[in-house]
Scaffold this active site. Structure first.
Site, short mmCIF file in Angstrom:
data_model
loop_
_atom_site.label_atom_id
_atom_site.label_comp_id
_atom_site.label_asym_id
_atom_site.label_seq_id
_atom_site.Cartn_x
_atom_site.Cartn_y
_atom_site.Cartn_z
N TYR A 150 29.80 48.15 53.32
CA TYR A 150 31.05 48.88 53.58
C TYR A 150 30.79 50.38 53.57
CZ TYR A 150 36.02 50.16 52.91
OH TYR A 150 37.28 50.69 53.03
N ASN A 179 42.10 54.99 47.35
CA ASN A 179 42.80 53.74 47.03
C ASN A 179 44.30 53.82 47.33
OD1 ASN A 179 40.35 54.06 45.30
ND2 ASN A 179 40.85 51.96 44.73
N ARG A 191 41.77 43.40 44.97
CA ARG A 191 41.91 44.82 44.65
C ARG A 191 42.74 44.95 43.38
NH1 ARG A 191 42.64 47.85 50.48
NH2 ARG A 191 43.51 45.90 51.23
N VAL A 192 42.54 46.06 42.71
CA VAL A 192 43.03 46.11 41.33
C VAL A 192 44.55 46.04 41.25
CG1 VAL A 192 42.94 48.66 41.12
CG2 VAL A 192 42.66 47.21 39.11
N VAL A 193 45.26 46.71 42.15
CA VAL A 193 46.73 46.74 42.02
C VAL A 193 47.30 45.35 42.31
CG1 VAL A 193 48.87 47.71 42.93
CG2 VAL A 193 46.91 49.21 42.53
N PHE A 196 46.27 42.85 39.41
CA PHE A 196 46.99 43.02 38.14
C PHE A 196 48.45 42.59 38.28
CE2 PHE A 196 44.14 46.57 36.08
CZ PHE A 196 43.08 45.66 36.01
N GLN A 281 34.37 57.16 38.54
CA GLN A 281 35.57 57.99 38.63
C GLN A 281 35.83 58.36 40.08
OE1 GLN A 281 34.89 61.52 36.32
NE2 GLN A 281 33.08 62.11 37.48
N ARG A 282 37.09 58.53 40.38
CA ARG A 282 37.43 58.85 41.76
C ARG A 282 38.78 59.56 41.80
NH1 ARG A 282 37.58 53.87 45.28
NH2 ARG A 282 35.35 54.03 45.48
P1 NAD Z 1 43.12 45.03 55.42
O1 NAD Z 1 41.98 44.14 55.10
O2 NAD Z 1 44.48 44.63 54.97
O3 NAD Z 1 43.19 45.32 56.97
C1 NAD Z 1 42.08 45.32 57.82
C2 NAD Z 1 42.49 44.65 59.12
O4 NAD Z 1 41.38 44.68 60.03
C3 NAD Z 1 42.87 43.18 58.94
O5 NAD Z 1 44.05 42.90 59.64
C4 NAD Z 1 41.67 42.42 59.52
O6 NAD Z 1 42.01 41.15 60.00
C5 NAD Z 1 41.24 43.39 60.60
N1 NAD Z 1 39.82 43.24 60.99
C6 NAD Z 1 38.74 43.14 60.20
N2 NAD Z 1 37.63 43.05 60.92
C7 NAD Z 1 38.02 43.11 62.23
C8 NAD Z 1 37.34 43.06 63.47
N3 NAD Z 1 36.00 42.93 63.53
N4 NAD Z 1 38.06 43.13 64.61
C9 NAD Z 1 39.41 43.25 64.58
N5 NAD Z 1 40.11 43.29 63.43
C10 NAD Z 1 39.42 43.22 62.28
O7 NAD Z 1 42.74 46.47 54.82
P2 NAD Z 1 43.59 47.81 54.72
O8 NAD Z 1 43.72 48.15 53.31
O9 NAD Z 1 44.80 47.72 55.57
O10 NAD Z 1 42.55 48.84 55.36
C11 NAD Z 1 42.69 49.32 56.68
C12 NAD Z 1 41.61 50.35 56.94
O11 NAD Z 1 41.74 51.44 56.04
C13 NAD Z 1 40.20 49.81 56.79
O12 NAD Z 1 39.39 50.36 57.81
C14 NAD Z 1 39.77 50.33 55.44
O13 NAD Z 1 38.38 50.51 55.36
C15 NAD Z 1 40.51 51.65 55.37
N6 NAD Z 1 40.73 52.05 53.97
C16 NAD Z 1 41.69 51.43 53.23
C17 NAD Z 1 41.86 51.80 51.90
C18 NAD Z 1 42.91 51.17 51.02
O14 NAD Z 1 42.98 51.51 49.84
N7 NAD Z 1 43.77 50.31 51.50
C19 NAD Z 1 41.02 52.78 51.33
C20 NAD Z 1 40.05 53.36 52.13
C21 NAD Z 1 39.92 53.00 53.45
N1 UDP Z 2 39.14 46.10 38.82
C1 UDP Z 2 39.42 45.50 37.60
N2 UDP Z 2 40.00 44.28 37.62
C2 UDP Z 2 40.33 43.62 38.75
C3 UDP Z 2 40.05 44.24 40.00
C4 UDP Z 2 39.44 45.48 39.99
O1 UDP Z 2 39.16 46.06 36.55
O2 UDP Z 2 40.89 42.51 38.66
C5 UDP Z 2 38.52 47.44 38.82
C6 UDP Z 2 37.27 47.56 39.68
O3 UDP Z 2 36.13 47.18 38.94
C7 UDP Z 2 37.28 49.04 40.00
C8 UDP Z 2 38.77 49.37 40.09
O4 UDP Z 2 39.45 48.33 39.40
O5 UDP Z 2 36.72 49.78 38.95
C9 UDP Z 2 39.28 49.45 41.52
O6 UDP Z 2 38.88 48.28 42.18
P1 UDP Z 2 39.33 47.94 43.67
O7 UDP Z 2 38.59 46.70 44.05
O8 UDP Z 2 40.81 47.91 43.76
O9 UDP Z 2 38.87 49.17 44.53
P2 UDP Z 2 37.54 50.07 44.62
O10 UDP Z 2 36.57 49.67 43.57
O11 UDP Z 2 37.03 49.81 45.98
O12 UDP Z 2 38.05 51.43 44.39
#
Ligand code: NAD
Ligand code: UDP
Length: 327
Positions: A150, A179, A191-193, A196, A281-282
């Site tokens: 990723y 996030n 994902r964490v939210v 939980f 941390q982020r």
């Molecule tokens: P999500 O998994 O809900 O959405 C991703 C979508 O892309 C899904 O509908 C999935 O079916 C589609 N997809 C995956 N691979 C594909 C492919 N090869 N061709 C066509 N469609 C495909 O995730 P999200 O949280 O909505 O994230 C959307 C974008 O934002 C992603 O690119 C992700 O990396 C980026 N992003 C999200 C977060 C976040 O916290 N939600 C943080 C950083 C970056």
């Molecule tokens: N995390 C956790 N319990 C869970 C899921 C995630 O403690 O059930 C922690 C995870 O290890 C990370 C943070 O929550 O430190 C955020 O995780 P998430 O997968 O949501 O996003 P990312 O690590 O990509 O920021």
């Protein structure tokens, strides 16, 4: 035409996912035509079911690792699984989606001279030694770890965007999303939210990885979508990368306690091993977003969690589609 004033033709890849579905909805509400391309790997038709009757909305089942031929003026490239569980399920496909997908979407943008926005990520900073993270911090990413498909995929996509900008004068916009949470997160995406809240609502143990002292900054989806659209509307010179996120920083333990309190849950907090390469941390430095987009998040963690808890409660009760009015 501006998507704020309406009537642009816009492609949203990953439009059936969490963020993509909110984006499609907002662009349609502003009067644009939206083509949503998604392979439904992590997305769900339920997320966009309320848009299907809108004549300005078109849904394509399409994998962006293959070329796509559509005539559009703007492209939001969001397709990519975003949760660690999902992107680690098929890591080769994750890298392909970021890299081949970017090449295909940039090629499309070049052919039709569309403006193109890339949904990049705070993961490009890896496990950062600089805090908060500004855009000029180059990051500390493990190239061979379990998160690398990723992180490195997204880094390479950024490289491609800037090479198309330099080499082909493409109008690019790169945002680094921190996030983000809200309704339509996948309930089992790990994902964490979402984890939980689902655990708290079902009375299951709340699984804290490590000692819970790692931090994250959580942005509510509506704030994030505002920023994506504002970014697309910036003058040509603004390419990014620009951080988009909420700088409020919380430990994972604080988040767990807040969710247990807000859901009146009897769930216990349990500690599990920390996954490999989990950033400690982020927190985004959002000075650039403030300057260039005149944007900062408005929705507090408390208010955003309230909406998200409401959504998951409805989902557990089995009537989540009714939450979305037809757009
Ligand atoms: P999500 O998994 O809900 O959405 C991703 C979508 O892309 C899904 O509908 C999935 O079916 C589609 N997809 C995956 N691979 C594909 C492919 N090869 N061709 C066509 N469609 C495909 O995730 P999200 O949280 O909505 O994230 C959307 C974008 O934002 C992603 O690119 C992700 O990396 C980026 N992003 C999200 C977060 C976040 O916290 N939600 C943080 C950083 C970056
Ligand atoms: N995390 C956790 N319990 C869970 C899921 C995630 O403690 O059930 C922690 C995870 O290890 C990370 C943070 O929550 O430190 C955020 O995780 P998430 O997968 O949501 O996003 P990312 O690590 O990509 O920021």
């Amino acid at each position: 035409m501006s998507p704020l004033s309406g009537s642009a033709n816009i492609l949203v890849t990953g439009g059936a996912g969490f963020l993509g579905s909110h984006l499609c909805e907002r662009l349609l509400k502003a009067g644009n035509s939206v083509v949503c391309a998604d392979n439904f790997f992590t997305g769900n038709k339920k997320n966009i079911a309320h848009l299907l009757r809108n004549p300005l909305f078109e849904l394509l089942r399409h994998d962006i690792t293959f070329p796509l031929y559509v005539e559009v003026e703007q492209i939001y490239n969001l397709a990519c699984p975003a949760s660690p569980i999902h992107y680690q399920f098929d890591p080769v496909q994750t890298t392909k989606t970021s890299v081949h997908g970017a090449i295909n979407m940039l090629g499309l943008a070049k052919r039709v001279r569309a403006r193109i926005l890339q949904a990049s990520t705070s993961e490009v900073y890896g496990d950062p030694e600089v805090h908060p993270q500004p855009e000029n911090y180059l990051g500390r990413v493990n190239p061979i770890g379990i998160r690398s498909c990723y992180d490195e995929g997204k880094r390479c996509a950024e490289t491609l965007f800037f090479d198309y900008w330099r080499q082909h004068a493409l109008e690019i916009k790169v945002v680094r999303i921190f996030n983000t949470y809200g309704p339509r997160m996948h309930p089992n995406d790990g994902r964490v939210v979402s984890n939980f809240i689902m655990q708290a609502l079902q009375g299951e143990d709340i699984t804290i990885y490590g000692n819970g002292q790692q931090t994250r900054s959580f942005c509510y989806v509506d704030d994030l979508i505002d920023a994506l659209i504002l970014m697309m509307e910036t003058p040509k010179e603004i390419t990014g990368p620009i951080n988009i996120g909420n700088p409020g920083e919380y430990t994972i333990l604080e988040l767990a306690e807040t969710i247990v309190r807000m859901t009146h849950s009897k769930s216990k907090l349990v500690f599990k091993p920390l996954p490999l390469d989990d950033p400690r941390q982020r927190k985004p430095d959002i000075s650039l977003a403030k300057n260039h987009l005149n944007w900062e998040p408005k929705i507090s963690l408390q208010d955003g969690l309230k909406e998200t808890i409401h959504y998951f409660k409805k989902m557990i009760a089995g009537n989540v589609i009714q939450l979305d009015k037809v757009v």
